[in-house]
Design a protein around this motif. Structure first.
Motif, PDB file in Angstrom:
ATOM      1  N   LYS A  72      -3.709  -5.873   0.682  1.00  0.00           N
ATOM      2  CA  LYS A  72      -3.065  -6.400  -0.532  1.00  0.00           C
ATOM      3  C   LYS A  72      -1.679  -5.798  -0.726  1.00  0.00           C
ATOM      4  O   LYS A  72      -0.918  -6.232  -1.579  1.00  0.00           O
ATOM      5  CB  LYS A  72      -3.952  -6.213  -1.763  1.00  0.00           C
ATOM      6  CG  LYS A  72      -4.288  -4.778  -2.116  1.00  0.00           C
ATOM      7  CD  LYS A  72      -5.172  -4.755  -3.370  1.00  0.00           C
ATOM      8  CE  LYS A  72      -5.655  -3.372  -3.725  1.00  0.00           C
ATOM      9  NZ  LYS A  72      -6.551  -2.769  -2.732  1.00  0.00           N
ATOM     10  N   GLU A  73      -1.351  -4.787   0.071  1.00  0.00           N
ATOM     11  CA  GLU A  73      -0.010  -4.196   0.006  1.00  0.00           C
ATOM     12  C   GLU A  73       0.912  -4.777   1.089  1.00  0.00           C
ATOM     13  O   GLU A  73       1.977  -4.220   1.369  1.00  0.00           O
ATOM     14  CB  GLU A  73      -0.111  -2.670   0.094  1.00  0.00           C
ATOM     15  CG  GLU A  73      -0.693  -2.105  -1.197  1.00  0.00           C
ATOM     16  CD  GLU A  73      -1.212  -0.690  -1.117  1.00  0.00           C
ATOM     17  OE1 GLU A  73      -1.620  -0.246  -0.030  1.00  0.00           O
ATOM     18  OE2 GLU A  73      -1.220  -0.028  -2.160  1.00  0.00           O
ATOM     19  N   ALA A  74       0.517  -5.925   1.657  1.00  0.00           N
ATOM     20  CA  ALA A  74       1.307  -6.516   2.755  1.00  0.00           C
ATOM     21  C   ALA A  74       2.739  -6.838   2.328  1.00  0.00           C
ATOM     22  O   ALA A  74       3.669  -6.700   3.134  1.00  0.00           O
ATOM     23  CB  ALA A  74       0.615  -7.776   3.276  1.00  0.00           C
ATOM     24  N   VAL A  91       4.656   2.509   7.726  1.00  0.00           N
ATOM     25  CA  VAL A  91       3.418   3.268   7.520  1.00  0.00           C
ATOM     26  C   VAL A  91       3.290   3.546   6.031  1.00  0.00           C
ATOM     27  O   VAL A  91       4.230   4.019   5.395  1.00  0.00           O
ATOM     28  CB  VAL A  91       3.463   4.604   8.317  1.00  0.00           C
ATOM     29  CG1 VAL A  91       2.322   5.523   7.897  1.00  0.00           C
ATOM     30  CG2 VAL A  91       3.400   4.334   9.819  1.00  0.00           C
ATOM     31  N   HIS A  92       2.126   3.211   5.474  1.00  0.00           N
ATOM     32  CA  HIS A  92       1.859   3.510   4.063  1.00  0.00           C
ATOM     33  C   HIS A  92       0.543   4.268   3.982  1.00  0.00           C
ATOM     34  O   HIS A  92      -0.484   3.792   4.464  1.00  0.00           O
ATOM     35  CB  HIS A  92       1.790   2.215   3.246  1.00  0.00           C
ATOM     36  CG  HIS A  92       1.188   2.431   1.881  1.00  0.00           C
ATOM     37  ND1 HIS A  92       1.695   3.368   1.012  1.00  0.00           N
ATOM     38  CD2 HIS A  92       0.122   1.872   1.265  1.00  0.00           C
ATOM     39  CE1 HIS A  92       0.962   3.369  -0.093  1.00  0.00           C
ATOM     40  NE2 HIS A  92       0.001   2.467   0.036  1.00  0.00           N
ATOM     41  N   LEU A  93       0.585   5.474   3.389  1.00  0.00           N
ATOM     42  CA  LEU A  93      -0.604   6.324   3.327  1.00  0.00           C
ATOM     43  C   LEU A  93      -0.827   6.886   1.936  1.00  0.00           C
ATOM     44  O   LEU A  93       0.138   7.101   1.185  1.00  0.00           O
ATOM     45  CB  LEU A  93      -0.440   7.513   4.297  1.00  0.00           C
ATOM     46  CG  LEU A  93      -0.284   7.174   5.781  1.00  0.00           C
ATOM     47  CD1 LEU A  93       0.074   8.429   6.565  1.00  0.00           C
ATOM     48  CD2 LEU A  93      -1.551   6.534   6.327  1.00  0.00           C
ATOM     49  N   HIS A  94      -2.106   7.121   1.614  1.00  0.00           N
ATOM     50  CA  HIS A  94      -2.476   7.874   0.416  1.00  0.00           C
ATOM     51  C   HIS A  94      -2.856   9.282   0.886  1.00  0.00           C
ATOM     52  O   HIS A  94      -3.949   9.767   0.609  1.00  0.00           O
ATOM     53  CB  HIS A  94      -3.669   7.236  -0.287  1.00  0.00           C
ATOM     54  CG  HIS A  94      -3.469   5.809  -0.706  1.00  0.00           C
ATOM     55  ND1 HIS A  94      -4.393   5.132  -1.467  1.00  0.00           N
ATOM     56  CD2 HIS A  94      -2.452   4.928  -0.492  1.00  0.00           C
ATOM     57  CE1 HIS A  94      -3.961   3.891  -1.686  1.00  0.00           C
ATOM     58  NE2 HIS A  94      -2.783   3.736  -1.102  1.00  0.00           N
ATOM     59  N   SER A  95      -1.995   9.901   1.659  1.00  0.00           N
ATOM     60  CA  SER A  95      -2.295  11.218   2.240  1.00  0.00           C
ATOM     61  C   SER A  95      -2.338  12.273   1.128  1.00  0.00           C
ATOM     62  O   SER A  95      -1.601  12.177   0.146  1.00  0.00           O
ATOM     63  CB  SER A  95      -1.253  11.560   3.297  1.00  0.00           C
ATOM     64  OG  SER A  95       0.045  11.357   2.802  1.00  0.00           O
ATOM     65  N   ARG A 158       2.010   8.299  -8.241  1.00  0.00           N
ATOM     66  CA  ARG A 158       0.547   8.235  -8.391  1.00  0.00           C
ATOM     67  C   ARG A 158      -0.100   7.380  -7.312  1.00  0.00           C
ATOM     68  O   ARG A 158      -1.088   6.692  -7.556  1.00  0.00           O
ATOM     69  CB  ARG A 158       0.150   7.678  -9.767  1.00  0.00           C
ATOM     70  CG  ARG A 158       0.782   8.410 -10.927  1.00  0.00           C
ATOM     71  CD  ARG A 158       0.325   7.856 -12.261  1.00  0.00           C
ATOM     72  NE  ARG A 158       1.141   8.365 -13.346  1.00  0.00           N
ATOM     73  CZ  ARG A 158       2.187   7.723 -13.839  1.00  0.00           C
ATOM     74  NH1 ARG A 158       2.533   6.542 -13.353  1.00  0.00           N
ATOM     75  NH2 ARG A 158       2.880   8.258 -14.823  1.00  0.00           N
ATOM     76  N   HIS A 159       0.471   7.392  -6.090  1.00  0.00           N
ATOM     77  CA  HIS A 159      -0.016   6.454  -5.087  1.00  0.00           C
ATOM     78  C   HIS A 159       0.072   7.017  -3.656  1.00  0.00           C
ATOM     79  O   HIS A 159      -0.932   7.058  -2.966  1.00  0.00           O
ATOM     80  CB  HIS A 159       0.790   5.152  -5.235  1.00  0.00           C
ATOM     81  CG  HIS A 159       0.295   4.020  -4.413  1.00  0.00           C
ATOM     82  ND1 HIS A 159       0.535   2.702  -4.732  1.00  0.00           N
ATOM     83  CD2 HIS A 159      -0.423   3.995  -3.269  1.00  0.00           C
ATOM     84  CE1 HIS A 159      -0.025   1.918  -3.818  1.00  0.00           C
ATOM     85  NE2 HIS A 159      -0.610   2.693  -2.927  1.00  0.00           N
ATOM     86  N   GLY A 160       1.216   7.488  -3.206  1.00  0.00           N
ATOM     87  CA  GLY A 160       1.295   7.977  -1.831  1.00  0.00           C
ATOM     88  C   GLY A 160       2.676   7.833  -1.241  1.00  0.00           C
ATOM     89  O   GLY A 160       3.677   7.931  -1.955  1.00  0.00           O
TER      90      GLY A 160
HETATM   91 ZN    ZN Z   1      -1.522   2.125  -1.233  1.00  0.00          ZN
END
Ligand code: ZN
Length: 210
Positions: A72-74, A91-95, A158-160
């Motif tokens: 959904k974050e495309a 690259v998208h991470l909730h690290s 609040r996300h990454g």
């Molecule tokens: Zn995300």
């Protein structure tokens, strides 16, 4: 890069990021652009178990051509490629550390974290803070795209994190260094620190200037 090679690269990248503990649960999504197509991980996909069946192929406008239902974050990925045509990976991470610092109050927007090590500057480049919007919200994609006109990496409130690169390896290295710098910030816990000066940072190379 051929499409088959791009599938393999995306899958091995997903497994490596999850193996490093940077993609808890089913969080995080990654993509690579091959010509005028975007290969992106699917919604609900576990990066640690990513397979060919979990990957969607999109047009540069974000329309699905074939494959899994995209994350959904495309649209965040689509916007990144739109504003940075030299980029072929997002690259998208909730690290954990990046997510923790993204929740701190009073982060400066232009450069949310001090630059503690040269690796952060060389890999993550210019880092910007993006306001909070719900995951998948079109405003988050828009705000991220706008920020990436000037920045090379993003901390989403609040996300990454979001990183980009001319190839997958550089986007991954940027994510690793952003996470490492965030971890240093947390370990220092507000104690007096001695980060790099803006002149020190400016003297370091980044792929943007290749
Ligand atoms: Zn995300």
């Amino acid at each position: 890069m051929k499409e088959a090679d791009a599938f393999a690269a995306l899958i091995s990248t997903g497994h490596a990021l999850a193996g490093a503990g940077l993609s808890p649960g089913t969080t995080g999504n990654i993509s690579t652009r091959v010509g005028d197509r975007i290969l992106v991980s699917g919604t609900g996909a576990r990066l640690g178990a990513l397979s060919n069946d979990d990957i969607a192929i999109l047009t540069l406008n974000g329309e699905r051509i074939v494959g899994a239902a995209p994350t959904k974050e495309a649209m965040l990925h689509v916007r990144a490629y739109a504003v940075r045509p030299e980029v072929t990976a997002v690259v998208h991470l909730h690290s954990p550390a990046a997510l923790a610092v993204s929740c701190l109050a009073d982060l400066p927007e232009a450069s949310p974290l001090p630059c503690y090590t040269p690796y952060y500057a060389m890999k993550a480049g210019r880092v910007a803070l993006v306001d909070y919007f719900p995951p998948g919200d079109e405003r988050l994609a828009e705000a991220s795209g706008t920020a990436l006109r000037a920045a090379d990496s993003l901390l989403l409130r609040r996300h990454g994190l979001v990183t980009i690169g001319p190839e997958l390896a550089s986007a991954v290295a940027a994510a690793e260094e952003l996470e490492a710098n965030a971890d240093i910030h947390l370990r220092l816990a507000g104690r007096a620190a001695d980060p790099l000066s803006p002149d020190d940072v400016a003297a370091l190379p980044h792929w943007r200037n290749r």
